[in-house]
Design a protein around this motif. Structure first.
Motif, short mmCIF file in Angstrom:
data_model
loop_
_atom_site.label_atom_id
_atom_site.label_comp_id
_atom_site.label_asym_id
_atom_site.label_seq_id
_atom_site.Cartn_x
_atom_site.Cartn_y
_atom_site.Cartn_z
N LEU A 1 -2.92 -2.38 6.58
CA LEU A 1 -2.28 -1.08 6.81
C LEU A 1 -3.16 -0.22 7.71
O LEU A 1 -3.05 1.01 7.71
CB LEU A 1 -2.03 -0.37 5.48
N SER B 1 -7.08 -1.55 3.94
CA SER B 1 -6.84 -0.18 4.39
C SER B 1 -8.15 0.49 4.78
O SER B 1 -8.45 1.61 4.38
CB SER B 1 -6.13 0.62 3.29
N VAL C 1 -5.47 6.07 3.28
CA VAL C 1 -4.36 5.12 3.17
C VAL C 1 -4.40 4.39 1.83
O VAL C 1 -3.38 4.29 1.13
CB VAL C 1 -4.40 4.10 4.33
N GLY C 2 -5.56 3.90 1.45
CA GLY C 2 -5.68 3.19 0.18
C GLY C 2 -5.28 4.04 -1.01
O GLY C 2 -4.74 3.54 -2.00
#
Length: 319
Positions: A99, A73, A14-15
């Motif tokens: 997130l 994240s 995600v990051g």
């Protein structure tokens, strides 16, 4: 309000999307929070994303303090140990956007920071790790969905994040129903992420097998019953939230990716959380309980717990 400094905690699947997208923004200070050996690796190697090396700054939590936006994240299991780092990085006016998968990371983060700093959000990106780093299709990625949980929905900070993402490559959408959107994604993860992890097959299994579809539907009904009991009307979420990013049938989602790599999964955040909520609300969750225990057993298998090749114990009768 203008966002000039962004800190990212967690540079995985995600990051990487966030780093990729914000690296193109002008007049932005972008950094990854890391310490020790991990900080050294990031400084030396950067972040390999879609075959290209990106080099955001690497900050300690203290150096990140006062960032205009902190994006969390992490994997679920890493969050408790990162709470002190999050608290160090957050200043009075820092917007905190989680997130992470699931529906309770904001509650956990709020144990250490002012809940008013948190802007609820979710992300939909089909990212996975390959030899050329974390990979995703920028065109088909749905991106980040965010919003205030109460009016005013067009707040100053929402507008500031919109401006940031508009000037970058981040796909995004603002919603007045962020909690419902989060539960809609939660439903997708529980129903589509978990059964395929047990089977060990691509997502095409849901359309090719009535048995897999039945398991998915059983998990879905339990989740929807809990959401209804908590006053969450998933039907208020945008219709686009009923599906994830477009992917081929061979795609393996995060839980199966973790098992493939011999890692522990985020099952505690998925079925584990639903079991807990079900008990609190008096709602049975047999599908989730079975799913939880079988994935935990698969983790144990990866850990070598069932390697009997060198077993010297006496044989026992099966029961």
């Amino acid at each position: 309000m203008q966002i000039k400094k962004v800190a990212v905690l967690g540079a995985g699947a995600v990051g990487s999307y966030v780093i990729w997208g914000l690296s193109q923004a002008e007049n932005l200070s972008l950094g990854v929070i890391a310490e020790g050996e991990r900080a050294g690796r990031l400084k030396e190697n950067g972040c390999l994303i879609n075959g290209q090396v990106y080099r955001p700054e690497v900050w300690t939590p203290k150096e990140a303090h006062g960032a205009d936006l902190l994006i969390v994240s992490l994997k679920y299991g890493a969050l408790p140990g990162a709470l002190d780092s999050i608290a160090q990085a957050v200043g009075e006016h820092t917007i905190v956007m989680s997130l992470m998968n699931g529906v309770d990371s904001e509650e956990i983060i709020a144990q250490k920071v002012n809940p008013d700093n948190i802007l609820h959000a979710l992300i939909k990106v089909a990212s996975h790790k390959e030899e050329n780093g974390y990979c995703f299709n920028p065109e088909t990625t749905i991106g980040i969905i965010f919003g205030e949980i109460k009016p005013p929905f067009e707040s100053e900070r929402v507008q500031a994040v919109c401006t940031l993402f508009e000037n970058a490559q981040i796909h995004f959408r603002v919603t007045d129903y962020i909690k419902e959107e989060m539960w809609s994604k939660f439903r997708l993860n529980v129903c589509n992420n978990l059964p395929q992890a047990i089977l060990g097959a691509g997502v095409g299994c849901y359309s090719d097998s009535t048995h897999m579809k039945a398991i998915s539907e059983g998990l879905k009904k339990e989740l929807e019953a809990i959401a209804q009991a908590k006053g969450i009307d998933i039907g208020k979420a945008d219709k686009s939230s009923s599906h994830g990013s477009a992917v081929p049938p061979k795609t393996r989602y995060s839980t199966l990716q973790d098992l493939d790599a011999g890692r522990h999964t985020e099952i505690d955040m998925f079925s584990g959380a639903l079991m807990r909520m079900g008990k609190e609300l008096g709602i049975p969750t047999p599908y989730n309980e079975y799913t939880y225990h079988i994935i935990k057993a698969l983790e144990e298998k990866n850990d070598g717990k069932f390697d009997y090749s060198k077993d010297t114990q006496e044989s026992t009768w099966s029961k």
